[in-house]
Structure formats: C-alpha cells, structure tokens
Design an enzyme around this catalytic site. Structure first.
Site, PDB file in Angstrom:
ATOM      1  N   VAL A  69      43.222  29.086  37.699  1.00 62.67           N
ATOM      2  CA  VAL A  69      44.081  29.785  38.933  1.00 62.67           C
ATOM      3  C   VAL A  69      43.227  29.812  40.250  1.00 62.67           C
ATOM      4  O   VAL A  69      43.769  30.510  41.118  1.00 62.67           O
ATOM      5  CB  VAL A  69      44.254  31.211  38.466  1.00 62.67           C
ATOM      6  CG1 VAL A  69      45.025  31.295  37.133  1.00 62.67           C
ATOM      7  CG2 VAL A  69      42.956  32.060  38.140  1.00 62.67           C
ATOM      8  N   SER A 147      38.247  46.345  39.398  1.00 61.83           N
ATOM      9  CA  SER A 147      36.899  47.207  38.981  1.00 61.83           C
ATOM     10  C   SER A 147      36.552  48.350  39.696  1.00 61.83           C
ATOM     11  O   SER A 147      36.449  48.273  40.915  1.00 61.83           O
ATOM     12  CB  SER A 147      36.043  45.969  38.754  1.00 61.83           C
ATOM     13  OG  SER A 147      34.803  46.485  38.392  1.00 61.83           O
ATOM     14  N   TYR A 161      30.964  39.785  43.314  1.00 57.96           N
ATOM     15  CA  TYR A 161      31.796  40.404  42.465  1.00 57.96           C
ATOM     16  C   TYR A 161      32.390  41.609  42.956  1.00 57.96           C
ATOM     17  O   TYR A 161      33.657  41.816  43.116  1.00 57.96           O
ATOM     18  CB  TYR A 161      31.291  40.833  41.140  1.00 57.96           C
ATOM     19  CG  TYR A 161      32.070  41.295  40.057  1.00 57.96           C
ATOM     20  CD1 TYR A 161      33.455  40.734  39.483  1.00 57.96           C
ATOM     21  CD2 TYR A 161      32.143  42.713  39.461  1.00 57.96           C
ATOM     22  CE1 TYR A 161      34.144  41.087  38.555  1.00 57.96           C
ATOM     23  CE2 TYR A 161      33.011  43.260  38.646  1.00 57.96           C
ATOM     24  CZ  TYR A 161      34.021  42.263  38.051  1.00 57.96           C
ATOM     25  OH  TYR A 161      34.914  43.075  37.217  1.00 57.96           O
ATOM     26  N   ALA A 162      31.556  42.610  43.487  1.00 56.02           N
ATOM     27  CA  ALA A 162      31.832  43.798  44.085  1.00 56.02           C
ATOM     28  C   ALA A 162      32.601  43.538  45.292  1.00 56.02           C
ATOM     29  O   ALA A 162      33.773  44.255  45.367  1.00 56.02           O
ATOM     30  CB  ALA A 162      30.682  44.581  44.239  1.00 56.02           C
ATOM     31  N   ALA A 163      32.109  42.752  46.270  1.00 54.96           N
ATOM     32  CA  ALA A 163      32.961  42.451  47.264  1.00 54.96           C
ATOM     33  C   ALA A 163      34.223  41.874  47.262  1.00 54.96           C
ATOM     34  O   ALA A 163      35.150  42.354  47.625  1.00 54.96           O
ATOM     35  CB  ALA A 163      32.146  41.410  48.223  1.00 54.96           C
ATOM     36  N   LYS A 165      36.146  42.201  44.389  1.00 53.71           N
ATOM     37  CA  LYS A 165      37.066  43.268  43.789  1.00 53.71           C
ATOM     38  C   LYS A 165      37.298  44.395  44.743  1.00 53.71           C
ATOM     39  O   LYS A 165      38.405  44.875  44.594  1.00 53.71           O
ATOM     40  CB  LYS A 165      36.305  43.915  42.520  1.00 53.71           C
ATOM     41  CG  LYS A 165      35.896  43.048  41.343  1.00 53.71           C
ATOM     42  CD  LYS A 165      37.358  42.636  40.721  1.00 53.71           C
ATOM     43  CE  LYS A 165      37.443  41.904  39.394  1.00 53.71           C
ATOM     44  NZ  LYS A 165      38.784  41.517  38.842  1.00 53.71           N
TER      45      LYS A 165
HETATM   46  N1  LIG Z   1      35.146  44.279  30.661  1.00 54.34           N
HETATM   47  C1  LIG Z   1      35.139  45.304  31.457  1.00 54.34           C
HETATM   48  O1  LIG Z   1      34.128  46.053  31.417  1.00 54.34           O
HETATM   49  C2  LIG Z   1      35.597  45.217  33.019  1.00 54.34           C
HETATM   50  C3  LIG Z   1      35.533  46.277  33.847  1.00 54.34           C
HETATM   51  C4  LIG Z   1      35.959  46.144  34.877  1.00 54.34           C
HETATM   52  C5  LIG Z   1      37.223  45.085  35.134  1.00 54.34           C
HETATM   53  N2  LIG Z   1      37.109  44.060  34.594  1.00 54.34           N
HETATM   54  C6  LIG Z   1      37.932  42.884  34.845  1.00 54.34           C
HETATM   55  O2  LIG Z   1      38.834  42.685  33.739  1.00 54.34           O
HETATM   56  C7  LIG Z   1      39.300  41.288  33.932  1.00 54.34           C
HETATM   57  C8  LIG Z   1      39.090  40.457  32.503  1.00 54.34           C
HETATM   58  O3  LIG Z   1      38.924  41.040  31.546  1.00 54.34           O
HETATM   59  P1  LIG Z   1      38.829  40.146  30.213  1.00 54.34           P
HETATM   60  O4  LIG Z   1      38.545  41.426  29.321  1.00 54.34           O
HETATM   61  O5  LIG Z   1      40.305  39.756  29.831  1.00 54.34           O
HETATM   62  O6  LIG Z   1      37.903  39.002  30.622  1.00 54.34           O
HETATM   63  P2  LIG Z   1      37.518  37.728  29.592  1.00 54.34           P
HETATM   64  O7  LIG Z   1      36.403  37.079  30.211  1.00 54.34           O
HETATM   65  O8  LIG Z   1      37.406  38.101  28.121  1.00 54.34           O
HETATM   66  O9  LIG Z   1      38.891  36.808  29.621  1.00 54.34           O
HETATM   67  C9  LIG Z   1      39.141  36.317  30.736  1.00 54.34           C
HETATM   68  C10 LIG Z   1      39.803  34.892  30.452  1.00 54.34           C
HETATM   69  O10 LIG Z   1      40.120  34.380  31.750  1.00 54.34           O
HETATM   70  C11 LIG Z   1      39.998  32.891  31.676  1.00 54.34           C
HETATM   71  N3  LIG Z   1      39.422  32.280  32.777  1.00 54.34           N
HETATM   72  C12 LIG Z   1      38.415  32.392  33.534  1.00 54.34           C
HETATM   73  N4  LIG Z   1      38.164  31.805  34.559  1.00 54.34           N
HETATM   74  C13 LIG Z   1      39.618  31.209  34.820  1.00 54.34           C
HETATM   75  C14 LIG Z   1      40.379  30.434  35.652  1.00 54.34           C
HETATM   76  N5  LIG Z   1      39.775  30.093  36.605  1.00 54.34           N
HETATM   77  N6  LIG Z   1      41.701  30.185  35.485  1.00 54.34           N
HETATM   78  C15 LIG Z   1      42.372  30.636  34.344  1.00 54.34           C
HETATM   79  N7  LIG Z   1      41.917  31.423  33.376  1.00 54.34           N
HETATM   80  C16 LIG Z   1      40.449  31.719  33.732  1.00 54.34           C
HETATM   81  C17 LIG Z   1      38.848  32.789  30.586  1.00 54.34           C
HETATM   82  O11 LIG Z   1      38.830  31.403  29.982  1.00 54.34           O
HETATM   83  C18 LIG Z   1      39.178  34.055  29.565  1.00 54.34           C
HETATM   84  O12 LIG Z   1      39.799  33.533  28.331  1.00 54.34           O
HETATM   85  C19 LIG Z   1      38.446  40.707  35.141  1.00 54.34           C
HETATM   86  O13 LIG Z   1      39.312  40.649  36.298  1.00 54.34           O
HETATM   87  C20 LIG Z   1      37.173  41.640  34.907  1.00 54.34           C
HETATM   88  O14 LIG Z   1      36.621  41.618  36.147  1.00 54.34           O
HETATM   89  C21 LIG Z   1      36.590  44.114  33.125  1.00 54.34           C
END
Ligand SMILES: NC(=O)c1ccc[n+]([C@@H]2O[C@H](COP(=O)([O-])OP(=O)(O)OC[C@H]3O[C@@H](n4cnc5c(N)ncnc54)[C@H](O)[C@@H]3O)[C@@H](O)[C@H]2O)c1
Length: 264
Positions: A69, A147, A161-163, A165
C-alpha cells in the site's frame, strides 16, 4: 445493528505479524461476520492467506489480494480490481502501520521516509484511489487506524511513527470535510496500548527482547490496569464503518482504557 450486509470493504494489513489476532486480522474477520464482502489486502500473501483460513473456519468468506500500500500503481490496481470484481467500494480500512525506534538524531533519513510512507502516505494513496469511487456511487466510509502515539508520548522514542500517526488524524479531518457533501465519511480509530502479536516486535525493537517485561510495562501504563486487544479496535472500526455512524465524520474514537485521559 452494525450489520454490513451488501457492503464491499477493503481492509489493508489483514494479516498479522505473528499468530494471534492483530488489528487488521480482527477487523477483516469481524466485517465478514457482519455480512460484508471483504477484500483483505496484505504485502505478505502468506499472512493474508492465514487470515482467510481462519475466516473460512468461522463459516465466512474473505477475498484476499497481495498489495504494497506504499506503491501507488499497486494501490490503483487494487481499487480498480475491487470495483471490476465487486461493482463498488463502500468501506476502506487503512490499518497498515508499524513503528521504528528513534529520535530525529538517532533515526536515519531512510527510516524516517519509510515510516512516513507506511504510516501516512499509504492512507493518502488508498484514499486517492478510493474516494472518487465512493463519491461517484453516492457515499462510503473510510476508517483510518491511528495510534495514541499520535497524541501523546507513550513511553518510547518513535518520532516518525508518532508524527505520521498525528498526521493521519489531521489528514482524516481535512479529507472528511472535503468529502462530506459527497456522502463519504472518514474517521479514525485511535488505539492505545493493545495486546496484539505486534507487541512481540515492540519487545524486540524497544525492550531488548524481554516480552514479559514489555507486556507488564504496557499493562501498568493503562488506568484500567490492562492493555486492550484487537477486538476492541475492531469493534470501534465496525461502528464507524456502519450506517449507525451515518452522522459521524472527521473525528476519532480513542480506544485506550483511559490512557490519554490520564496523561492530558
Ligand atoms: N498493537 C498495538 O498496540 C497498536 C497500538 C496502536 C496502533 N496500532 C496500529 O494498528 C495497526 C496494525 O495493527 P496490526 O495488529 O494489524 O499489525 P500487524 O503488524 O500484526 O499486521 C499488519 C499487517 O500489515 C502488513 N503490511 C505491512 N506493510 C504493508 C504494506 N506496505 N502493504 C500492505 N500490507 C502491509 C503486514 O504484513 C501485516 O500482516 C497499525 O496501524 C498500528 O500502528 C497498533
């Protein structure tokens, strides 16, 4: 309530970093349970396939597509392919995101660029492709997964990441205003500290590999005394994507067990 029957939904990052329920995996599975036709997208075809296997075990269907993406040509082809196959696009969930450690001094410029590409530009690219489709069909809903790191310092240096998000929250607001008259709603889910497979990676990146210590520290940071999980994120995403949220746009639901309320 909260049914998505007849809706066509794209969920990006539908796989998960490791076995267990990541946010994107839970969102894809929940939307399928609620009756949507879901196109799950991931750069890792194996991760997407694993989510499909689980959704099918539940008796539902998940269509999957491999797509990076951060690549505009791949994103354009993804959205065009979705419309060609299913006739429309009602819901877009921009879930892809991941953090790297660093301050402006310790982080190299390439990591900074990659972080912005992954956590912010990806939502611009998918929106650029999807919004004309949604506007043309008279409406749609976009849910951006931000986030609390975009609102607060949450215990670790992750400047890009912070910037990114934080940027995603404002990208969401101004785009929501621009498309409000065309029936397209955009909202953010802002997760706090969630217990997902991604925490394993955080322990490696930020906690010298000590998973138990990382989990204990994150639980202790939250007023409720525990992290949330992927379903807490998925339920908020479902509400914002549903017709029950029809008058809600340009805003956020913070899902953090009181974390930001306690750190304002
Ligand atoms: N887990 C937490 O504590 C937490 C907290 C705040 C925000 N988030 C946000 O939640 C979201 C993701 O959570 P998750 O649990 O699904 O994460 P995850 O990393 O388990 O899964 C994300 C998926 O995205 C895919 N991916 C990575 N780069 C990609 C790309 N360029 N194109 C397409 N797919 C891609 C990965 O292969 C993976 O399967 C993120 O935006 C993260 O910042 C998570």
């Amino acid at each position: 309530m909260l049914r998505l029957d007849g809706k066509i939904a794209i969920v990006t990052g539908c796989g998960s970093y490791a076995p267990g329920w990541g946010n994107g995996k839970a969102i894809a599975a929940l939307f399928a349970r609620q009756g949507a036709t879901v196109l799950g997208v991931d750069i890792d075809a194996g991760a997407a396939e694993e989510t499909r296997r689980i959704v099918e075990q539940e008796g539902n269907t998940l269509h999957i597509a491999a797509c990076d993406v951060t690549d505009s040509a791949q994103v354009d082809a993804l959205v065009a392919g979705c419309v060609a196959r299913f006739g429309r696009l009602d819901i877009l969930v921009n879930n892809v995101g991941r953090s790297e450690p660093g301050t402006p001094v310790s982080m190299d410029a390439e990591t900074w660029r990659q972080q912005l590409d992954l956590n912010l530009t990806s939502a611009y690219l998918t929106s650029k492709a999807a919004l004309p489709v949604m506007a043309g069909q008279g409406g749609g809903a976009v849910v951006n997964i931000s986030s609390v790191a975009g609102m607060r310092w949450v215990g670790k240096d992750q400047v890009a990441y912070a910037a990114a998000k934080a940027g995603l929250i404002q990208f969401n607001k101004v785009t929501a205003v621009a498309f409000a008259r065309q029936g397209v709603r955009l909202n953010c889910v802002v997760p706090g500290l969630m217990l997902t497979p991604l925490v394993q990676r955080l322990a490696e990146r930020y906690g010298a590999g000590d998973y138990e210590a990382m989990v204990a520290m994150r639980h202790a940071q939250v007023p409720m005394g525990r992290m949330g999980d992927a379903w807490d994120v998925a339920h908020a995403a479902l509400f914002l994507a549903s017709d029950e949220a029809r008058y809600i746009t340009g805003t956020e639901i913070v899902v953090d067990g009181g974390l930001t309320a306690s750190t304002g």
